[in-house]
Design a protein around this motif. Structure first.
Motif, PDB file in Angstrom:
ATOM      1  N   HIS A  69       0.689  -1.178  -0.089  1.00 53.70           N
ATOM      2  CA  HIS A  69       0.057  -0.238  -0.014  1.00 53.70           C
ATOM      3  C   HIS A  69       0.774   1.256  -0.161  1.00 53.70           C
ATOM      4  O   HIS A  69       1.894   1.453   0.875  1.00 53.70           O
ATOM      5  N   GLU A  70       0.858   2.197  -0.974  1.00 53.86           N
ATOM      6  CA  GLU A  70       1.361   3.432  -0.964  1.00 53.86           C
ATOM      7  C   GLU A  70       0.211   4.546  -0.791  1.00 53.86           C
ATOM      8  O   GLU A  70      -0.450   4.786  -1.605  1.00 53.86           O
ATOM      9  N   GLU A  71       0.668   5.216   0.345  1.00 54.97           N
ATOM     10  CA  GLU A  71      -0.396   6.266   0.780  1.00 54.97           C
ATOM     11  C   GLU A  71       0.425   7.398   1.255  1.00 54.97           C
ATOM     12  O   GLU A  71       1.525   7.530   1.997  1.00 54.97           O
ATOM     13  N   LEU A  72      -0.495   8.539   1.333  1.00 56.11           N
ATOM     14  CA  LEU A  72       0.214   9.842   1.974  1.00 56.11           C
ATOM     15  C   LEU A  72       0.092   9.619   3.325  1.00 56.11           C
ATOM     16  O   LEU A  72      -1.164   9.516   3.859  1.00 56.11           O
ATOM     17  N   LEU A  73       1.203   9.786   4.035  1.00 54.62           N
ATOM     18  CA  LEU A  73       1.180   9.386   5.513  1.00 54.62           C
ATOM     19  C   LEU A  73       0.965  10.907   5.931  1.00 54.62           C
ATOM     20  O   LEU A  73       0.069  11.054   7.106  1.00 54.62           O
ATOM     21  N   LYS A  74       1.563  12.129   5.639  1.00 58.53           N
ATOM     22  CA  LYS A  74       1.160  13.403   6.356  1.00 58.53           C
ATOM     23  C   LYS A  74       1.874  14.699   5.151  1.00 58.53           C
ATOM     24  O   LYS A  74       2.762  14.322   4.606  1.00 58.53           O
ATOM     25  N   MET A 109      -1.418  19.334  -5.336  1.00 57.13           N
ATOM     26  CA  MET A 109      -1.109  20.505  -4.373  1.00 57.13           C
ATOM     27  C   MET A 109      -1.478  21.853  -4.976  1.00 57.13           C
ATOM     28  O   MET A 109      -2.415  22.626  -4.403  1.00 57.13           O
ATOM     29  N   LYS A 110      -0.880  21.966  -6.086  1.00 52.78           N
ATOM     30  CA  LYS A 110      -1.083  23.183  -6.777  1.00 52.78           C
ATOM     31  C   LYS A 110      -2.490  23.586  -7.193  1.00 52.78           C
ATOM     32  O   LYS A 110      -2.871  24.679  -7.172  1.00 52.78           O
ATOM     33  N   HIS A 111      -3.121  22.620  -7.533  1.00 51.95           N
ATOM     34  CA  HIS A 111      -4.424  22.934  -7.944  1.00 51.95           C
ATOM     35  C   HIS A 111      -5.467  22.926  -6.692  1.00 51.95           C
ATOM     36  O   HIS A 111      -6.351  23.534  -6.773  1.00 51.95           O
ATOM     37  N   ILE A 112      -5.052  22.270  -5.628  1.00 50.71           N
ATOM     38  CA  ILE A 112      -5.970  22.288  -4.501  1.00 50.71           C
ATOM     39  C   ILE A 112      -5.850  23.671  -3.708  1.00 50.71           C
ATOM     40  O   ILE A 112      -6.743  24.429  -3.468  1.00 50.71           O
ATOM     41  N   LYS A 113      -4.672  23.924  -3.542  1.00 53.80           N
ATOM     42  CA  LYS A 113      -4.294  25.433  -2.874  1.00 53.80           C
ATOM     43  C   LYS A 113      -3.722  26.209  -4.000  1.00 53.80           C
ATOM     44  O   LYS A 113      -2.620  26.480  -4.430  1.00 53.80           O
ATOM     45  N   GLU A 168      -4.320  21.939   8.150  1.00 55.62           N
ATOM     46  CA  GLU A 168      -4.927  20.664   8.369  1.00 55.62           C
ATOM     47  C   GLU A 168      -6.108  20.316   7.028  1.00 55.62           C
ATOM     48  O   GLU A 168      -6.022  19.207   6.692  1.00 55.62           O
ATOM     49  N   THR A 169      -6.624  21.408   6.793  1.00 56.37           N
ATOM     50  CA  THR A 169      -7.548  21.085   5.597  1.00 56.37           C
ATOM     51  C   THR A 169      -6.992  20.595   4.171  1.00 56.37           C
ATOM     52  O   THR A 169      -7.377  19.840   3.723  1.00 56.37           O
ATOM     53  N   LEU A 170      -5.803  21.340   3.982  1.00 57.15           N
ATOM     54  CA  LEU A 170      -5.089  20.985   2.804  1.00 57.15           C
ATOM     55  C   LEU A 170      -4.563  19.431   2.908  1.00 57.15           C
ATOM     56  O   LEU A 170      -4.856  18.671   1.964  1.00 57.15           O
ATOM     57  N   PHE A 171      -4.281  18.738   4.046  1.00 57.40           N
ATOM     58  CA  PHE A 171      -3.542  17.559   4.052  1.00 57.40           C
ATOM     59  C   PHE A 171      -4.825  16.811   4.025  1.00 57.40           C
ATOM     60  O   PHE A 171      -4.578  15.601   3.254  1.00 57.40           O
ATOM     61  N   GLN A 172      -5.949  17.118   4.658  1.00 54.06           N
ATOM     62  CA  GLN A 172      -7.014  16.043   4.469  1.00 54.06           C
ATOM     63  C   GLN A 172      -7.543  16.003   2.864  1.00 54.06           C
ATOM     64  O   GLN A 172      -7.885  15.152   2.452  1.00 54.06           O
ATOM     65  N   LEU A 173      -7.608  17.195   2.074  1.00 56.44           N
ATOM     66  CA  LEU A 173      -7.915  17.352   0.716  1.00 56.44           C
ATOM     67  C   LEU A 173      -7.039  16.515   0.111  1.00 56.44           C
ATOM     68  O   LEU A 173      -7.290  15.723  -0.923  1.00 56.44           O
ATOM     69  N   MET A 174      -5.594  16.515   0.208  1.00 57.81           N
ATOM     70  CA  MET A 174      -4.649  15.866  -0.375  1.00 57.81           C
ATOM     71  C   MET A 174      -4.690  14.488  -0.028  1.00 57.81           C
ATOM     72  O   MET A 174      -4.482  13.408  -0.909  1.00 57.81           O
ATOM     73  N   GLN A 175      -5.016  14.045   1.001  1.00 58.74           N
ATOM     74  CA  GLN A 175      -5.191  12.628   1.398  1.00 58.74           C
ATOM     75  C   GLN A 175      -6.399  11.850   0.455  1.00 58.74           C
ATOM     76  O   GLN A 175      -6.236  10.979   0.056  1.00 58.74           O
ATOM     77  N   ILE A 176      -7.503  12.689   0.443  1.00 58.68           N
ATOM     78  CA  ILE A 176      -8.567  12.213  -0.450  1.00 58.68           C
ATOM     79  C   ILE A 176      -8.176  12.022  -1.913  1.00 58.68           C
ATOM     80  O   ILE A 176      -8.366  11.105  -2.587  1.00 58.68           O
TER      81      ILE A 176
END
Length: 436
Positions: free
Chosen positions: A37-42, A391-395, A405-413
């Motif tokens: 499993h490859e996932e964003l940890l933080k 990340m550039k598209h999200i923020k 924290e919101t940026l991290f949560q959106l990146m996770q999804i």
């Protein structure tokens, strides 16, 4: 992370639209069934400095939430001093904290550094200047005229492509198009550009210069192909090492092609075109043997972290052919049993993780543990690089007030491989209607 057997980390840092340094920490975890499993940890926002100590503190804080570094098999990062520094960089501080695991320099970064070693700046400088003269900045009229001109003469391409230094692969595409349009460009410059372009035109008609451009276009195309092979999620360290070894073998083949009086240009189509246009340039092309040797030397001097792992990679790739006496003592007895077992000999077509999954833990506990460790290793920071674009598209400029924290949560999804049923989650959170 809590249930895995081993995990590795991929680290990379970049700035967002508000110039805040964002550290992406990815994990590649493998469980006892060889499921990876490859996932964003933080995603850690570094609002102050980005020194090795800051990165180490951020990673240590995140990993400690999941049991610490005990299961860590490897770390891969870019070559920045804050990451790879032996004393005050992240790598040095990790070693000082008692963690002993391979710390790799991203194989894609190293390949890009090898590509930059070739000294053909005179070609790229002219290509960049002429491209900017035609379609750079506020030259929209020149650009429209050029596109119309290419359409009128039925050229191989309908436009030039811009080259951007931070986009490593753009150089190959830019050169490929420029070389294909080498006859049309000087004609257009003389007829449609008002400023003096005689110096550019004379170079673009010089056989030696065109030979240099042809060679650079071809060798860059080969390097781009390697870069593409090294990209992608889910690749093991042995997969990446195999691609690099294959390219090393290709360089030997290329060098042999330029050793004779009549170069073998089967793998250099642009150079072959130049030979057809100007047969006298064959002698000029013999000098490219030295350039290939220089590239070979770069590939030998870099990737030392991967070369150091070569015995482990060879064992993981093909355990049935590995020399038992060359393996660590703790693996030798189980390896003898493995190589003598007719069942595994019959399944030698299985490779990598799919082969190791066949081994029963009761018979081969140490070999399986070794394979699990290797299967968990990242070999590049591709997964980080590819998701910085997200990340550039999200923020973006329009959403620059997002909290960390919101940026991290959106990146996770956005980055996860886990399928998320958003509608089901929303329905679960809806409160039942209260009747009156």
């Amino acid at each position: 992370m809590n249930d895995c057997k081993y995990f590795s980390l991929a680290l990379d840092e970049s700035t967002d639209v508000m110039d805040v340094s964002q550290l992406l920490i990815y994990t590649r975890a493998v469980n006892n069934s060889f499921e990876v499993h490859e996932e964003l940890l933080k995603l850690v926002s570094l609002h102050d400095t980005t020194k090795g100590q800051d990165i180490f503190n951020a990673v240590e804080s995140v990993v400690s939430e999941h049991g610490g570094f005990d299961k860590l098999s490897a770390v891969v990062a870019d070559g920045a001093p804050s990451m790879q520094g032996r004393r005050t960089g992240f790598a040095g501080l990790l070693r000082q904290s008692g963690v002993d695991c391979p710390i790799l320099h991203c194989i894609i970064h190293q390949e890009a550094l090898c590509a930059k070693s070739m000294n053909f700046s005179h070609v790229m400088d002219l290509v960049t200047k002429v491209t900017n003269l035609i379609r750079g900045g506020n030259r929209s009229l020149n650009h429209r005229k050029f596109v119309a001109f290419l359409d009128e003469v039925s050229a191989a391409y309908g436009d030039l492509q811009m080259h951007t230094e931070i986009r490593w692969m753009s150089r190959g595409k830019c050169l490929e198009r420029f070389f294909a349009l080498r006859s049309e460009i000087p004609v257009f410059l003389e007829e449609s550009i008002r400023c003096d372009t005689s110096a550019y035109c004379s170079q673009l008609r010089d056989t030696d210069f065109l030979c240099d451009m042809a060679f650079l276009a071809d060798i860059t195309s080969h390097l781009n192909r390697l870069n593409l092979q090294l990209q992608g999620r889910g690749q093991t360290v042995s997969d990446l090492y195999a691609h690099m070894n294959a390219f090393n073998a290709k360089l030997g083949l290329f060098k042999e092609g330029f050793q004779s009086d009549r170069p073998n240009l089967a793998h250099f189509p642009s150079c072959e075109e130049m030979r057809k246009d100007a047969p006298e340039c064959e002698e000029t092309m013999l000098k490219y043997k030295a350039e290939i040797e220089k590239l070979q030397q770069q590939f030998k001097s870099r990737f030392q972290d991967f070369y150091a792992m070569q015995p482990r990679i060879a064992l993981f790739t093909d355990p049935l052919s590995a020399a038992v006496s060359e393996q660590p003592p703790e693996l030798q007895l189980e390896l003898c049993e493995l190589q003598a077992d007719p069942f595994f000999q019959a399944n030698r077509n299985e490779r990598g993780i799919s082969f190791w999954r066949l081994l029963p833990e009761s018979r081969f506990p140490i070999l399986r543990d070794f394979a699990l460790s290797m299967a968990s290793m990242f070999g590049s920071t591709y997964i980080c690089e590819s998701n910085f674009s997200m990340m550039k598209h999200i923020k973006s400029k329009e959403r620059n007030r997002l909290t960390d924290e919101t940026l991290f949560q959106l990146m996770q999804i956005g980055c996860t491989n886990i399928e998320i049923d958003i509608q089901s989650i929303v329905r679960q959170q809806e409160r039942p209607q209260v009747s009156h």
